[in-house]
Design an enzyme around this catalytic site. Structure first.
Site, PDB file in Angstrom:
ATOM      1  N   GLY B  72       0.804  -1.220   0.000  1.00  0.00           N
ATOM      2  CA  GLY B  72       0.000   0.000   0.000  1.00  0.00           C
ATOM      3  C   GLY B  72       0.836   1.269   0.000  1.00  0.00           C
ATOM      4  O   GLY B  72       0.540   2.222  -0.726  1.00  0.00           O
ATOM      5  N   ASN B 158      -8.596   3.613   8.343  1.00  0.00           N
ATOM      6  CA  ASN B 158      -8.068   2.491   9.113  1.00  0.00           C
ATOM      7  C   ASN B 158      -8.312   2.603  10.617  1.00  0.00           C
ATOM      8  O   ASN B 158      -8.408   1.608  11.307  1.00  0.00           O
ATOM      9  CB  ASN B 158      -6.570   2.328   8.855  1.00  0.00           C
ATOM     10  CG  ASN B 158      -5.824   3.644   8.907  1.00  0.00           C
ATOM     11  OD1 ASN B 158      -6.189   4.626   8.262  1.00  0.00           O
ATOM     12  ND2 ASN B 158      -4.773   3.675   9.694  1.00  0.00           N
ATOM     13  N   GLN B 186      -7.967  -0.442   3.187  1.00  0.00           N
ATOM     14  CA  GLN B 186      -8.848  -1.031   4.204  1.00  0.00           C
ATOM     15  C   GLN B 186     -10.203  -1.444   3.615  1.00  0.00           C
ATOM     16  O   GLN B 186     -10.990  -2.087   4.295  1.00  0.00           O
ATOM     17  CB  GLN B 186      -9.086  -0.033   5.346  1.00  0.00           C
ATOM     18  CG  GLN B 186      -7.854   0.284   6.175  1.00  0.00           C
ATOM     19  CD  GLN B 186      -7.410  -0.871   7.063  1.00  0.00           C
ATOM     20  OE1 GLN B 186      -8.140  -1.857   7.264  1.00  0.00           O
ATOM     21  NE2 GLN B 186      -6.205  -0.772   7.597  1.00  0.00           N
ATOM     22  N   SER B 206      -3.403  -3.387  -0.558  1.00  0.00           N
ATOM     23  CA  SER B 206      -2.306  -4.145   0.022  1.00  0.00           C
ATOM     24  C   SER B 206      -2.799  -5.507   0.504  1.00  0.00           C
ATOM     25  O   SER B 206      -3.806  -5.586   1.218  1.00  0.00           O
ATOM     26  CB  SER B 206      -1.739  -3.355   1.206  1.00  0.00           C
ATOM     27  OG  SER B 206      -0.692  -4.065   1.796  1.00  0.00           O
ATOM     28  N   ALA B 207      -2.110  -6.579   0.112  1.00  0.00           N
ATOM     29  CA  ALA B 207      -2.617  -7.940   0.369  1.00  0.00           C
ATOM     30  C   ALA B 207      -2.718  -8.300   1.854  1.00  0.00           C
ATOM     31  O   ALA B 207      -3.600  -9.055   2.247  1.00  0.00           O
ATOM     32  CB  ALA B 207      -1.724  -8.959  -0.342  1.00  0.00           C
ATOM     33  N   HIS B 208      -1.831  -7.728   2.676  1.00  0.00           N
ATOM     34  CA  HIS B 208      -1.793  -8.219   4.067  1.00  0.00           C
ATOM     35  C   HIS B 208      -2.979  -7.766   4.915  1.00  0.00           C
ATOM     36  O   HIS B 208      -3.139  -8.210   6.048  1.00  0.00           O
ATOM     37  CB  HIS B 208      -0.468  -7.863   4.749  1.00  0.00           C
ATOM     38  CG  HIS B 208      -0.322  -6.438   5.175  1.00  0.00           C
ATOM     39  ND1 HIS B 208      -0.596  -6.025   6.455  1.00  0.00           N
ATOM     40  CD2 HIS B 208       0.096  -5.331   4.504  1.00  0.00           C
ATOM     41  CE1 HIS B 208      -0.345  -4.727   6.546  1.00  0.00           C
ATOM     42  NE2 HIS B 208       0.071  -4.277   5.382  1.00  0.00           N
ATOM     43  N   THR B 244      12.451  -7.712 -10.120  1.00  0.00           N
ATOM     44  CA  THR B 244      12.045  -9.084 -10.423  1.00  0.00           C
ATOM     45  C   THR B 244      10.695  -9.374  -9.769  1.00  0.00           C
ATOM     46  O   THR B 244      10.487  -9.040  -8.609  1.00  0.00           O
ATOM     47  CB  THR B 244      13.106 -10.078  -9.895  1.00  0.00           C
ATOM     48  OG1 THR B 244      14.329  -9.780 -10.552  1.00  0.00           O
ATOM     49  CG2 THR B 244      12.707 -11.520 -10.158  1.00  0.00           C
ATOM     50  N   CYS B 332       0.887   7.777  23.817  1.00  0.00           N
ATOM     51  CA  CYS B 332       1.875   6.988  24.526  1.00  0.00           C
ATOM     52  C   CYS B 332       2.239   5.704  23.796  1.00  0.00           C
ATOM     53  O   CYS B 332       3.336   5.211  23.926  1.00  0.00           O
ATOM     54  CB  CYS B 332       1.364   6.660  25.914  1.00  0.00           C
ATOM     55  SG  CYS B 332       2.028   7.817  27.093  1.00  0.00           S
TER      56      CYS B 332
END
Ligand SMILES: Cc1ncc(COP(=O)(O)O)c(C=O)c1O
Ligand code: FES
Lengths: 195, 400
Positions: B72, B158, B186, B206-208, B244, B332
């Site tokens: 992404g 997200n 998302q 994005s695939a993940h 590649t 934090c």
């Protein structure tokens, strides 16, 4: 798997000591509050004093794990300590006893000793010992971004002239914005001095 | 050890779908370079083109409109940096236009690129959002009046899950001659998407985030839309993205999309029901909370809640002790001193931003998981509030 913090921090976070749970029955001789929830942390410390020695120390906080653990540790350490000694406790000392905090979490642990000093000052004030109150070296102006009056002074010396310059250099006032008025005052002072 | 492990951080990343894992394991042996002419090379090439077709079909695009990327962030960088690609020979998208319009609630992989472009002299408008996270239309109209080259607005956020009306936003951009990009990282697999119906020029994914592997994604580029290569080198992807081919990653991505095209509707309904049960459960059990985001136009699995008087990192770590894995918008936990820029943009105020927790649910969550969270969370909040100087000290009050 390793936890984010040391075992001691974890223990104090999960089982915090000396939390002030019943404020009505705890008759504090000195009470100090520092920080601001808008900036992500706030700390209240209440002490009992007898013959110049802290006999009890209780606290409450709105804060993260570091803030909770370091204040819990602080409250243990100062019990039985002379006021003069407790006045000079540093975050580094508490940090050492906790077995170390991650670098970026240290700023979260500095409110405890400040609140303690505020509580001691409060006690001095109530007991007519104002002469013992010491001026802090650097005062945090922007709680959110942890910017002090010294940082503002330095930024002005380095050429900052406007609020925007200051924000670019120090990120002051970029979160809740409540520090703007005080920042503008200090800016004017320092620009007058160094401009 | 906690009684149970409940992962509710699917917006951060997702575990591999078992079928994706299987495809990846089988894919390990397809080691040929997809650019090679021999049999093994052609085998790899075939797998890649198969995946490209699956993705294109799923998004209602042509296969040649799909460029495989390293995820992404790379897809977003590729599009945003086209505004001023720096090459004298390139017919950049700008054609004399040098403005970018985006929003205050984008992912850092858009926001920080926008800032980078700003440093290079591009003028950038960061649109404000309303309290539910929807783009401020008046501000958008004003920004479009300045004839920007590109608009980049995320399809779904997200952190709070708010879904934008991309069709309308894209149409408005087109009317003013601006190109339109959407970060749909998302959204893909959670909302039905047809790029041609939406009328957009670019889309990132994005695939993940959809049970695929990490480090692989796509950029949809409408046929005829301007394009400048971001990663220069070999001729892969028709010269649009050198390097590649990541055969294995692309196989995994293709599989993930293939599964989504079969299971999406059912899975979305299931996850939404779980999220709604969690939301209602929290509302019933815990006082003084604030639900962040849009009440209806929101991702099915996302629930962002602010708990008054308690700081997010503390909640997160207490939950972690019980085996519940979530995320927070507190400063934090982020390593910076600033709380979530998304929550601040919605105007909830720093106090509630620091006390926010994001639950994001996905395919491995069950009703038992939801019940487990509902069993553990109230006592954690109660405990922290008891400790809190910002909740239970009457004399301090709750500062406005
Ligand atoms: C909305 C959004 N855009 C972009 C990204 C970045 O994607 P990647 O991690 O593949 O670079 C993410 C996830 O981290 C995201 O949530
Ligand atoms: S004190 Fe919050 S921005 Fe400065």
């Amino acid at each position: 798997m390793e936890w984010l913090y040391s075992d001691i921090v974890k223990d104090h976070f999960m089982n915090p000591r000396n939390v002030l749970e019943d404020e009505t029955s705890f008759q504090a001789d000195g009470l100090g509050t520092v920080g601001n929830i808008k900036c992500g942390d706030q700390m209240l410390v209440a002490i009992k004093v007898k013959d110049g020695v802290i006999t009890d120390c209780k606290w409450k906080t709105y804060g993260c794990a570091s803030a909770i653990a370091s204040t819990s540790m602080l409250s243990e350490v100062v019990k039985g300590m002379k006021l003069e000694e407790a006045y000079h406790i540093t975050p580094e000392e508490i940090n050492r006893r906790l077995g170390g905090l991650p670098e970026h979490k240290i700023h979260c642990s500095v409110l405890g000793d400040k609140a303690l000093r505020a509580a001691i000052d409060d006690y001095y004030r109530k007991t007519g010992q104002e002469d013992k109150i010491q001026k802090e070296k650097a005062i945090i102006v922007c709680q959110c971004m942890n910017v002090t009056d010294k940082d503002i002074e330095r930024a002005v010396k380095e050429g900052a002239r406007t609020y925007l310059d200051l924000q670019n250099k120090t990120k002051i006032g970029t979160v809740c914005g409540q520090c703007k008025e005080q920042t503008l005052k200090l800016l004017e002072e320092y620009v007058h001095l160094y401009g | 050890m906690p009684e149970r492990i409940v992962y509710m951080d699917y917006n951060a990343t997702t575990p591999l779908h078992p079928e994706v894992k299987k495809a990846l394991v089988e894919g390990f042996d397809i080691f040929g370079n997809a650019s090679s002419m021999h049999t093994l090379g052609r085998k790899a090439h075939e797998e890649i083109e198969k995946a490209r077709k699956v993705v294109a079909d799923f998004l209602g695009a042509y296969p040649e409109e799909i460029v495989f990327t390293g995820g992404g962030s790379e897809s977003n960088n590729t599009v945003l940096q086209m505004i001023d690609c720096g090459s004298a020979t390139c017919r950049c998208m700008s054609k004399g236009r040098l403005g970018l319009v985006t929003t205050q609630i984008e992912h850092p992989s858009v926001l920080n690129v926008a800032q980078y472009m700003e440093n290079k002299g591009i003028s950038v408008a960061y649109l404000p959002v309303d309290p539910t996270g929807k783009v401020d239309m008046e501000a958008y109209k004003k920004a479009l009046a300045k004839s920007p080259a590109l608009v980049s607005i995320m399809m779904a956020n997200n952190e709070i899950g708010t879904i934008q009306d991309i069709r309308t936003l894209a149409r408005m951009a087109k009317e003013k001659g601006a190109l339109f990009h959407t970060d749909a990282v998302q959204a893909v697999g959670k909302l039905p998407i047809s790029v041609h119906e939406l009328g957009i020029d670019y889309l990132s994914f994005s695939a993940h985030k959809l049970y695929g592997p990490k480090g692989v994604g796509i950029l949809y580029v409408r046929k005829g839309a301007p394009y400048c290569t971001f990663i220069h080198g070999g001729h892969q992807e028709e010269g649009r993205r050198a390097g590649t081919y990541n055969t294995l990653g692309i196989i995994g991505l293709g599989k993930a999309i293939e599964i989504a095209s079969k299971e999406m509707d059912e899975e979305v309904a299931r996850v939404r029901a779980l999220r709604d049960t969690l939301k209602k459960g929290i509302q019933d059990r815990i006082p003084d909370i604030h639900i962040n985001g849009h009440p209806t136009d929101t991702l099915p699995g996302t629930l962002n809640v602010s708990f008054q008087g308690v700081e997010g990192e503390s909640i997160l770590l207490y939950l972690d002790m019980e085996g519940i894995e979530v995320s927070t918008g507190s400063a934090c936990a982020s390593g910076s001193l600033e709380p979530s820029h998304v929550l601040l943009a919605t105007g909830v105020g720093p106090e509630l931003a620091h006390g926010s927790i994001r639950f994001s649910l996905g395919r491995e969550n069950t009703i038992e998981d939801v019940n487990y969270v509902l069993e553990k969370l109230p006592s954690i909040i109660q405990r922290l509030r008891k400790m809190s100087s910002a909740y239970s000290v009457p004399s301090l009050g709750r500062s406005a």
